[in-house]
Design an enzyme around this catalytic site. Structure first.
Site, PDB file in Angstrom:
ATOM      1  N   TYR A 154      35.333  33.548  45.382  1.00 43.49           N
ATOM      2  CA  TYR A 154      35.410  33.778  43.929  1.00 43.49           C
ATOM      3  C   TYR A 154      34.837  32.582  43.155  1.00 43.49           C
ATOM      4  O   TYR A 154      34.048  32.743  42.221  1.00 43.49           O
ATOM      5  CB  TYR A 154      36.867  34.026  43.562  1.00 43.49           C
ATOM      6  CG  TYR A 154      37.119  34.385  42.113  1.00 43.49           C
ATOM      7  CD1 TYR A 154      36.833  35.655  41.621  1.00 43.49           C
ATOM      8  CD2 TYR A 154      37.672  33.450  41.232  1.00 43.49           C
ATOM      9  CE1 TYR A 154      37.095  35.979  40.294  1.00 43.49           C
ATOM     10  CE2 TYR A 154      37.935  33.767  39.913  1.00 43.49           C
ATOM     11  CZ  TYR A 154      37.638  35.040  39.444  1.00 43.49           C
ATOM     12  OH  TYR A 154      37.895  35.358  38.129  1.00 43.49           O
ATOM     13  N   LYS A 158      31.560  32.511  40.670  1.00 48.37           N
ATOM     14  CA  LYS A 158      31.640  32.136  39.256  1.00 48.37           C
ATOM     15  C   LYS A 158      30.784  30.891  38.966  1.00 48.37           C
ATOM     16  O   LYS A 158      30.184  30.783  37.897  1.00 48.37           O
ATOM     17  CB  LYS A 158      33.102  31.907  38.847  1.00 48.37           C
ATOM     18  CG  LYS A 158      33.970  33.171  38.935  1.00 48.37           C
ATOM     19  CD  LYS A 158      33.447  34.282  38.048  1.00 48.37           C
ATOM     20  CE  LYS A 158      34.363  35.495  37.999  1.00 48.37           C
ATOM     21  NZ  LYS A 158      33.861  36.568  37.127  1.00 48.37           N
TER      22      LYS A 158
HETATM   23  P1  NAD Z   1      40.653  43.554  35.983  1.00 49.53           P
HETATM   24  O1  NAD Z   1      40.789  43.689  37.446  1.00 49.53           O
HETATM   25  O2  NAD Z   1      41.766  43.978  35.079  1.00 49.53           O
HETATM   26  O3  NAD Z   1      39.318  44.331  35.483  1.00 49.53           O
HETATM   27  C1  NAD Z   1      38.118  44.283  36.196  1.00 49.53           C
HETATM   28  C2  NAD Z   1      37.347  45.561  35.933  1.00 49.53           C
HETATM   29  O4  NAD Z   1      36.136  45.503  36.685  1.00 49.53           O
HETATM   30  C3  NAD Z   1      38.094  46.811  36.406  1.00 49.53           C
HETATM   31  O5  NAD Z   1      38.048  47.805  35.409  1.00 49.53           O
HETATM   32  C4  NAD Z   1      37.347  47.215  37.657  1.00 49.53           C
HETATM   33  O6  NAD Z   1      37.390  48.614  37.924  1.00 49.53           O
HETATM   34  C5  NAD Z   1      35.933  46.749  37.328  1.00 49.53           C
HETATM   35  N1  NAD Z   1      35.122  46.594  38.522  1.00 49.53           N
HETATM   36  C6  NAD Z   1      35.484  46.019  39.699  1.00 49.53           C
HETATM   37  N2  NAD Z   1      34.481  46.114  40.581  1.00 49.53           N
HETATM   38  C7  NAD Z   1      33.452  46.748  39.960  1.00 49.53           C
HETATM   39  C8  NAD Z   1      32.146  47.142  40.355  1.00 49.53           C
HETATM   40  N3  NAD Z   1      31.684  46.919  41.594  1.00 49.53           N
HETATM   41  N4  NAD Z   1      31.362  47.774  39.447  1.00 49.53           N
HETATM   42  C9  NAD Z   1      31.811  48.045  38.205  1.00 49.53           C
HETATM   43  N5  NAD Z   1      33.050  47.704  37.775  1.00 49.53           N
HETATM   44  C10 NAD Z   1      33.848  47.066  38.653  1.00 49.53           C
HETATM   45  O7  NAD Z   1      40.270  42.034  35.744  1.00 49.53           O
HETATM   46  P2  NAD Z   1      40.205  41.120  34.422  1.00 49.53           P
HETATM   47  O8  NAD Z   1      41.263  40.097  34.558  1.00 49.53           O
HETATM   48  O9  NAD Z   1      40.087  41.927  33.195  1.00 49.53           O
HETATM   49  O10 NAD Z   1      38.815  40.378  34.729  1.00 49.53           O
HETATM   50  C11 NAD Z   1      37.605  40.628  34.042  1.00 49.53           C
HETATM   51  C12 NAD Z   1      36.651  39.490  34.341  1.00 49.53           C
HETATM   52  O11 NAD Z   1      37.230  38.258  33.889  1.00 49.53           O
HETATM   53  C13 NAD Z   1      36.350  39.303  35.823  1.00 49.53           C
HETATM   54  O12 NAD Z   1      35.000  38.954  35.996  1.00 49.53           O
HETATM   55  C14 NAD Z   1      37.235  38.135  36.198  1.00 49.53           C
HETATM   56  O13 NAD Z   1      36.734  37.429  37.312  1.00 49.53           O
HETATM   57  C15 NAD Z   1      37.199  37.319  34.940  1.00 49.53           C
HETATM   58  N6  NAD Z   1      38.302  36.373  34.801  1.00 49.53           N
HETATM   59  C16 NAD Z   1      39.587  36.800  34.735  1.00 49.53           C
HETATM   60  C17 NAD Z   1      40.596  35.866  34.615  1.00 49.53           C
HETATM   61  C18 NAD Z   1      42.051  36.249  34.524  1.00 49.53           C
HETATM   62  O14 NAD Z   1      42.879  35.339  34.490  1.00 49.53           O
HETATM   63  N7  NAD Z   1      42.387  37.529  34.442  1.00 49.53           N
HETATM   64  C19 NAD Z   1      40.291  34.515  34.564  1.00 49.53           C
HETATM   65  C20 NAD Z   1      38.973  34.108  34.635  1.00 49.53           C
HETATM   66  C21 NAD Z   1      37.983  35.060  34.749  1.00 49.53           C
END
Ligand code: NAD
Length: 246
Positions: A154, A158
């Site tokens: 991961y 990133k």
């Molecule tokens: P989440 O799991 O709630 O949502 C992720 C979404 O991406 C889901 O709707 C999922 O179906 C979709 N997805 C997954 N694989 C896919 C694919 N191959 N093609 C199309 N869609 C796909 O996660 P989140 O927390 O909302 O995260 C969103 C983004 O933010 C991600 O890139 C994550 O790495 C990043 N992020 C999240 C956090 C956190 O603390 N939640 C922190 C830093 C970064």
């Protein structure tokens, strides 16, 4: 006041969490929105829940597939017109210590989080350059800056997104296509709800603002970068983490 009337925004991973909040922000500010997600039922439901003046299109696609991303962009453009703002937000985790990390978990995380952004950015950038206006925002993570135990795949994905952002920013700037990243910290979504309570507590202690972030906290930063308020900003990483990483 940010007014995106007449603009088209495309958000990957838009069916829930941070992506859904981002799509909602763009929509509230006047944009037509294409939600792209691998979760067919989820993306349809998310699109139905955004109601108001503009048009919302739900597209089912796996961002790690060249064929599916090409089809997704074709659908978005035929329904809404050229895409002005692309948000590469789709992402997932497959955590584990390096010595136990399988090749499949490495490949999946890199393919979705990093290759997906490459494919979408490549598909969008030619049209944006021709029109002399475009905004691309990549959703990275503070983990891509400082690393994290158990997240080699991961963190690499990133950090890769941040490198992609900077390289492409230099390639596209002369055509007024700006690309930036946001690096969220610990945001309360389904992704982080998988963490054990003890791990959440330890993380909380490292956040000067003493609360988890919300999807809207991230969405506000992405909205800013997608708007004309950020017209002189490209190749940057905006950290949205309550002060955790300085
Ligand atoms: P989440 O799991 O709630 O949502 C992720 C979404 O991406 C889901 O709707 C999922 O179906 C979709 N997805 C997954 N694989 C896919 C694919 N191959 N093609 C199309 N869609 C796909 O996660 P989140 O927390 O909302 O995260 C969103 C983004 O933010 C991600 O890139 C994550 O790495 C990043 N992020 C999240 C956090 C956190 O603390 N939640 C922190 C830093 C970064």
């Amino acid at each position: 006041m940010i007014d995106l009337t007449g603009k088209v925004a495309m958000v990957t991973g838009g069916s829930r969490g941070i992506g859904y909040a981002i799509a909602g922000r763009f929509y509230e500010h006047g944009a037509d929105v294409a939600l792209v997600d691998i979760d067919a039922a989820g993306v349809e439901e998310a699109a139905r829940s955004l109601t108001g003046r503009g048009t919302v299109v739900a597209i089912t696609a796996d961002v790690s597939s060249a064929a599916q991303t090409e089809a997704a962009v074709g659908t978005a453009e035929s329904e809404l017109g050229p895409v002005d703002i692309l948000v590469n937000n789709a992402g997932l985790t497959r955590d584990g210590m390096l010595v136990r990390m399988g090749e499949g978990d490495w490949d999946l995380v890199i393919d979705v989080n990093l290759k997906g952004a490459f494919l979408m950015t490549k598909l969008m950038s030619r049209g944006m350059m021709k029109r002399r206006w475009g905004r691309i925002i990549n959703v990275a993570s503070v983990v891509g800056i400082v690393g994290n135990k158990g997240q080699a795949n991961y963190a690499a994905s990133k950090a890769g997104l941040i490198g992609l952002t900077k390289a492409v920013a230099k390639e596209l700037a002369s055509r007024n296509v700006l690309i930036n990243a946001v690096a969220p910290g610990f945001i309360d979504t389904e992704m982080t709800r998988q963490l054990p309570e003890a791990a959440r507590r330890v993380l909380m202690e490292q956040i000067p603002l003493q609360r988890l972030g919300t999807p809207d906290d991230v969405a506000d930063a992405v909205l800013f970068l997608g708007s004309d308020l950020a017209s002189y900003i490209t190749g940057q990483v905006l950290v949205v983490d309550g002060g955790m990483v300085m």
